[in-house]
Design a protein around this motif. Structure first.
Motif, PDB file in Angstrom:
ATOM      1  N   SER A  29      26.004 151.583  61.842  1.00 46.96           N
ATOM      2  CA  SER A  29      25.548 150.918  60.620  1.00 46.96           C
ATOM      3  C   SER A  29      26.641 150.889  59.559  1.00 46.96           C
ATOM      4  O   SER A  29      26.833 149.870  58.894  1.00 46.96           O
ATOM      5  N   THR A  30      27.377 151.973  59.386  1.00 45.01           N
ATOM      6  CA  THR A  30      28.461 151.951  58.402  1.00 45.01           C
ATOM      7  C   THR A  30      29.613 151.068  58.874  1.00 45.01           C
ATOM      8  O   THR A  30      30.219 150.365  58.063  1.00 45.01           O
ATOM      9  N   PRO A  39      31.303 139.777  51.137  1.00 44.29           N
ATOM     10  CA  PRO A  39      30.311 138.701  51.148  1.00 44.29           C
ATOM     11  C   PRO A  39      29.000 139.077  50.453  1.00 44.29           C
ATOM     12  O   PRO A  39      28.356 138.232  49.837  1.00 44.29           O
ATOM     13  N   VAL A  40      28.624 140.354  50.525  1.00 43.36           N
ATOM     14  CA  VAL A  40      27.403 140.794  49.846  1.00 43.36           C
ATOM     15  C   VAL A  40      27.593 140.695  48.337  1.00 43.36           C
ATOM     16  O   VAL A  40      26.692 140.255  47.610  1.00 43.36           O
ATOM     17  N   VAL A  41      28.770 141.086  47.852  1.00 42.35           N
ATOM     18  CA  VAL A  41      29.072 140.968  46.416  1.00 42.35           C
ATOM     19  C   VAL A  41      28.966 139.518  45.981  1.00 42.35           C
ATOM     20  O   VAL A  41      28.364 139.199  44.947  1.00 42.35           O
ATOM     21  N   ALA A  42      29.520 138.620  46.772  1.00 45.86           N
ATOM     22  CA  ALA A  42      29.493 137.200  46.412  1.00 45.86           C
ATOM     23  C   ALA A  42      28.080 136.634  46.500  1.00 45.86           C
ATOM     24  O   ALA A  42      27.657 135.865  45.621  1.00 45.86           O
ATOM     25  N   ALA A  43      27.343 136.998  47.525  1.00 49.49           N
ATOM     26  CA  ALA A  43      26.005 136.439  47.715  1.00 49.49           C
ATOM     27  C   ALA A  43      25.027 136.921  46.651  1.00 49.49           C
ATOM     28  O   ALA A  43      24.170 136.156  46.194  1.00 49.49           O
ATOM     29  N   LEU A  44      25.151 138.162  46.243  1.00 47.58           N
ATOM     30  CA  LEU A  44      24.225 138.715  45.258  1.00 47.58           C
ATOM     31  C   LEU A  44      24.730 138.581  43.821  1.00 47.58           C
ATOM     32  O   LEU A  44      24.013 138.909  42.883  1.00 47.58           O
ATOM     33  N   ARG A  45      25.977 138.138  43.695  1.00 46.05           N
ATOM     34  CA  ARG A  45      26.617 138.031  42.376  1.00 46.05           C
ATOM     35  C   ARG A  45      26.521 139.361  41.621  1.00 46.05           C
ATOM     36  O   ARG A  45      26.148 139.413  40.456  1.00 46.05           O
ATOM     37  N   ALA A  46      26.810 140.412  42.337  1.00 50.55           N
ATOM     38  CA  ALA A  46      26.751 141.763  41.774  1.00 50.55           C
ATOM     39  C   ALA A  46      28.164 142.304  41.664  1.00 50.55           C
ATOM     40  O   ALA A  46      29.114 141.774  42.249  1.00 50.55           O
ATOM     41  N   GLY A  47      28.307 143.373  40.912  1.00 49.43           N
ATOM     42  CA  GLY A  47      29.608 144.017  40.799  1.00 49.43           C
ATOM     43  C   GLY A  47      29.937 144.821  42.043  1.00 49.43           C
ATOM     44  O   GLY A  47      29.048 145.211  42.811  1.00 49.43           O
ATOM     45  N   HIS A  48      31.230 145.053  42.219  1.00 52.51           N
ATOM     46  CA  HIS A  48      31.657 145.832  43.386  1.00 52.51           C
ATOM     47  C   HIS A  48      31.068 147.241  43.345  1.00 52.51           C
ATOM     48  O   HIS A  48      30.672 147.789  44.379  1.00 52.51           O
ATOM     49  N   GLY A  49      31.006 147.830  42.164  1.00 53.98           N
ATOM     50  CA  GLY A  49      30.478 149.186  42.030  1.00 53.98           C
ATOM     51  C   GLY A  49      29.014 149.281  42.430  1.00 53.98           C
ATOM     52  O   GLY A  49      28.590 150.244  43.064  1.00 53.98           O
ATOM     53  N   VAL A  51      27.392 147.380  44.538  1.00 56.77           N
ATOM     54  CA  VAL A  51      27.246 147.227  45.983  1.00 56.77           C
ATOM     55  C   VAL A  51      27.773 148.473  46.696  1.00 56.77           C
ATOM     56  O   VAL A  51      27.202 148.901  47.701  1.00 56.77           O
ATOM     57  N   GLU A  52      28.815 149.091  46.164  1.00 55.28           N
ATOM     58  CA  GLU A  52      29.334 150.316  46.766  1.00 55.28           C
ATOM     59  C   GLU A  52      28.341 151.473  46.623  1.00 55.28           C
ATOM     60  O   GLU A  52      28.354 152.410  47.427  1.00 55.28           O
ATOM     61  N   LEU A  53      27.480 151.415  45.623  1.00 52.11           N
ATOM     62  CA  LEU A  53      26.447 152.442  45.482  1.00 52.11           C
ATOM     63  C   LEU A  53      25.463 152.416  46.646  1.00 52.11           C
ATOM     64  O   LEU A  53      24.843 153.440  46.955  1.00 52.11           O
ATOM     65  N   THR A  54      25.314 151.266  47.290  1.00 52.72           N
ATOM     66  CA  THR A  54      24.408 151.217  48.444  1.00 52.72           C
ATOM     67  C   THR A  54      24.948 152.067  49.590  1.00 52.72           C
ATOM     68  O   THR A  54      24.168 152.714  50.297  1.00 52.72           O
ATOM     69  N   ILE A  55      26.266 152.091  49.759  1.00 54.76           N
ATOM     70  CA  ILE A  55      26.872 152.951  50.788  1.00 54.76           C
ATOM     71  C   ILE A  55      26.668 154.417  50.411  1.00 54.76           C
ATOM     72  O   ILE A  55      26.308 155.249  51.248  1.00 54.76           O
ATOM     73  N   SER A  56      26.899 154.738  49.133  1.00 55.51           N
ATOM     74  CA  SER A  56      26.705 156.125  48.683  1.00 55.51           C
ATOM     75  C   SER A  56      25.261 156.555  48.888  1.00 55.51           C
ATOM     76  O   SER A  56      24.991 157.672  49.348  1.00 55.51           O
ATOM     77  N   GLY A  57      24.342 155.685  48.527  1.00 59.14           N
ATOM     78  CA  GLY A  57      22.925 156.003  48.711  1.00 59.14           C
ATOM     79  C   GLY A  57      22.579 156.215  50.167  1.00 59.14           C
ATOM     80  O   GLY A  57      21.835 157.147  50.513  1.00 59.14           O
ATOM     81  N   LEU A  59      24.579 157.211  52.598  1.00 58.06           N
ATOM     82  CA  LEU A  59      25.167 158.459  53.080  1.00 58.06           C
ATOM     83  C   LEU A  59      24.414 159.674  52.552  1.00 58.06           C
ATOM     84  O   LEU A  59      24.219 160.664  53.277  1.00 58.06           O
ATOM     85  N   ILE A  60      23.962 159.613  51.303  1.00 55.95           N
ATOM     86  CA  ILE A  60      23.202 160.729  50.736  1.00 55.95           C
ATOM     87  C   ILE A  60      21.871 160.900  51.459  1.00 55.95           C
ATOM     88  O   ILE A  60      21.499 161.999  51.862  1.00 55.95           O
ATOM     89  N   VAL A  61      21.152 159.799  51.624  1.00 57.97           N
ATOM     90  CA  VAL A  61      19.855 159.876  52.301  1.00 57.97           C
ATOM     91  C   VAL A  61      20.019 160.281  53.766  1.00 57.97           C
ATOM     92  O   VAL A  61      19.234 161.068  54.293  1.00 57.97           O
ATOM     93  N   SER A  62      21.057 159.791  54.386  1.00 56.14           N
ATOM     94  CA  SER A  62      21.313 160.159  55.783  1.00 56.14           C
ATOM     95  C   SER A  62      21.611 161.657  55.905  1.00 56.14           C
ATOM     96  O   SER A  62      21.130 162.318  56.831  1.00 56.14           O
ATOM     97  N   SER A  63      22.392 162.179  54.991  1.00 49.41           N
ATOM     98  CA  SER A  63      22.720 163.608  55.054  1.00 49.41           C
ATOM     99  C   SER A  63      21.490 164.465  54.728  1.00 49.41           C
ATOM    100  O   SER A  63      21.306 165.525  55.319  1.00 49.41           O
TER     101      SER A  63
END
Length: 68
Positions: A29-30, A39-49, A51-57, A59-63
């Motif tokens: 998945s990672t 592409p997710v940043v562009a599609a959602l028109r969100a900031g890089h930070g 979208v990067e929080l989704t990876i952090s979230g 990893l935290i939930v997985s751990s």
């Protein structure tokens, strides 16, 4: 008729195979999600930070899920 040891061995191997596949999903998945971040940043028109929080979230939930 099967002995109880034979059944326990088959049961253990089945559980081992299931857990191995579940652990593989975490890595896959990672590996699939990281290249898709721009592409997710562009599609959602969100900031890089944001979208990067989704990876952090993830990893935290997985751990936390592995703590038990």
């Amino acid at each position: 008729m099967r002995s109880s040891r034979s059944f326990e061995g088959e049961h253990s191997l089945r559980i081992l195979a299931i857990f191995s596949m579940l652990m593989a999903f975490a890595s896959i998945s990672t590996d699939l999600y990281l290249p898709a971040l721009p592409p997710v940043v562009a599609a959602l028109r969100a900031g890089h930070g944001a979208v990067e929080l989704t990876i952090s979230g993830y990893l935290i939930v997985s751990s936390l899920g592995q703590c038990r």
